[in-house]
Motif scaffolding. Structure first.
Motif, mmCIF file in Angstrom:
data_model
loop_
_atom_site.group_PDB
_atom_site.id
_atom_site.type_symbol
_atom_site.label_atom_id
_atom_site.label_comp_id
_atom_site.label_asym_id
_atom_site.label_seq_id
_atom_site.Cartn_x
_atom_site.Cartn_y
_atom_site.Cartn_z
ATOM 1 N N GLU A 2 0.855 -1.188 0.000
ATOM 2 C CA GLU A 2 0.000 0.000 0.000
ATOM 3 C C GLU A 2 0.894 1.242 0.000
ATOM 4 N N PRO A 3 0.508 2.295 -0.697
ATOM 5 C CA PRO A 3 1.315 3.524 -0.657
ATOM 6 C C PRO A 3 1.477 4.035 0.777
ATOM 7 N N VAL A 4 2.674 4.506 1.103
ATOM 8 C CA VAL A 4 2.966 5.064 2.416
ATOM 9 C C VAL A 4 3.169 6.559 2.237
ATOM 10 N N ILE A 5 2.308 7.334 2.867
ATOM 11 C CA ILE A 5 2.392 8.785 2.758
ATOM 12 C C ILE A 5 3.474 9.288 3.709
ATOM 13 N N ILE A 6 4.465 9.979 3.149
ATOM 14 C CA ILE A 6 5.538 10.549 3.968
ATOM 15 C C ILE A 6 5.174 11.969 4.385
ATOM 16 N N LEU A 7 4.744 12.779 3.432
ATOM 17 C CA LEU A 7 4.372 14.168 3.693
ATOM 18 C C LEU A 7 3.028 14.462 3.051
ATOM 19 N N GLY A 8 2.180 15.214 3.730
ATOM 20 C CA GLY A 8 0.919 15.637 3.148
ATOM 21 C C GLY A 8 -0.111 14.523 3.101
ATOM 22 N N THR A 9 -0.829 14.484 1.975
ATOM 23 C CA THR A 9 -1.881 13.493 1.766
ATOM 24 C C THR A 9 -1.623 12.768 0.453
ATOM 25 N N SER A 100 12.824 13.301 -14.033
ATOM 26 C CA SER A 100 13.474 12.460 -15.021
ATOM 27 C C SER A 100 14.448 13.389 -15.715
ATOM 28 N N THR A 101 15.713 13.137 -15.598
ATOM 29 C CA THR A 101 16.717 14.107 -16.026
ATOM 30 C C THR A 101 16.559 14.573 -17.463
ATOM 31 N N LEU A 102 15.979 13.766 -18.307
ATOM 32 C CA LEU A 102 15.851 14.162 -19.713
ATOM 33 C C LEU A 102 14.488 14.713 -20.086
ATOM 34 N N ALA A 103 13.461 14.442 -19.276
ATOM 35 C CA ALA A 103 12.122 14.743 -19.765
ATOM 36 C C ALA A 103 11.301 15.692 -18.900
ATOM 37 N N TRP A 104 11.327 15.547 -17.594
ATOM 38 C CA TRP A 104 10.409 16.319 -16.774
ATOM 39 C C TRP A 104 10.919 16.497 -15.353
ATOM 40 N N LYS A 105 10.320 17.469 -14.652
ATOM 41 C CA LYS A 105 10.581 17.703 -13.237
ATOM 42 C C LYS A 105 9.296 18.204 -12.606
ATOM 43 N N VAL A 106 8.942 17.621 -11.460
ATOM 44 C CA VAL A 106 7.767 18.047 -10.708
ATOM 45 C C VAL A 106 8.234 18.470 -9.322
ATOM 46 N N GLN A 107 7.771 19.623 -8.893
ATOM 47 C CA GLN A 107 8.142 20.138 -7.581
ATOM 48 C C GLN A 107 6.877 20.527 -6.835
ATOM 49 N N VAL A 108 6.775 20.119 -5.570
ATOM 50 C CA VAL A 108 5.633 20.477 -4.742
ATOM 51 C C VAL A 108 6.125 21.173 -3.483
ATOM 52 N N GLU A 109 5.291 22.048 -2.968
ATOM 53 C CA GLU A 109 5.566 22.753 -1.728
ATOM 54 C C GLU A 109 4.556 22.261 -0.698
ATOM 55 N N LEU A 110 5.053 21.815 0.456
ATOM 56 C CA LEU A 110 4.205 21.269 1.511
ATOM 57 C C LEU A 110 4.621 21.842 2.846
ATOM 58 N N SER A 111 3.667 21.989 3.750
ATOM 59 C CA SER A 111 3.954 22.467 5.087
ATOM 60 C C SER A 111 3.349 21.487 6.086
#
Length: 131
Positions: A2-9, A100-111
């Motif tokens: 099962e997915p384990v949530i580290i930060l947020g939801t 992915s160094t060649l294709a994409w980057k996703v960044q999220v901000e969480l508190s």
């Protein structure tokens, strides 16, 4: 697993969907998922020899729950997963990126809360990666 949530939801946060490693050893790869604003990015991240550095990172943040100056950063071996944390009084603000160094980057901000929430995040990371 099962997915384990580290930060947020699950819909706005960072989760580990799966881990892998040699039989009986600490995991050396993790399928990490970052979700925000309807976007979900998933990437296998490899850390050699294991994720002890990430466990130490969260342990250090938890020990300093009352605050620290500047930013604290952990970056995976290949740079495809990064956590940056700053302390803002009663909260810890995270910037988490998966790429992915060649294709994409996703960044999220969480508190998250600097007390129990931070302790819960550290506990989940330790449970996933310590053997």
């Amino acid at each position: 697993m099962e997915p384990v949530i580290i930060l947020g939801t699950e819909s706005e946060g960072v989760s580990v969907v799966d881990v892998g490693g040699l039989h009986g050893s600490a995991p050396d790869r993790a399928l990490v998922q970052v979700s925000a604003n309807g976007l979900r990015a998933t990437r296998w991240v490899v850390e050699y020899p294991d994720f002890r550095g990430l466990v130490k990172y969260f342990t250090d943040l938890e020990r300093r729950w009352r605050g620290w100056s500047g930013t604290k950063t952990w970056i995976s071996l290949e740079g495809d997963l990064a956590f940056t944390a700053t302390h803002s009084g009663s909260h810890v603000d995270f910037s988490v990126s998966v790429e992915s160094t060649l294709a994409w980057k996703v960044q999220v901000e969480l508190s998250i809360g600097a007390g129990e929430d931070l302790s819960a995040a550290r506990a989940e990371v330790a449970r996933l990666f310590e053997r």
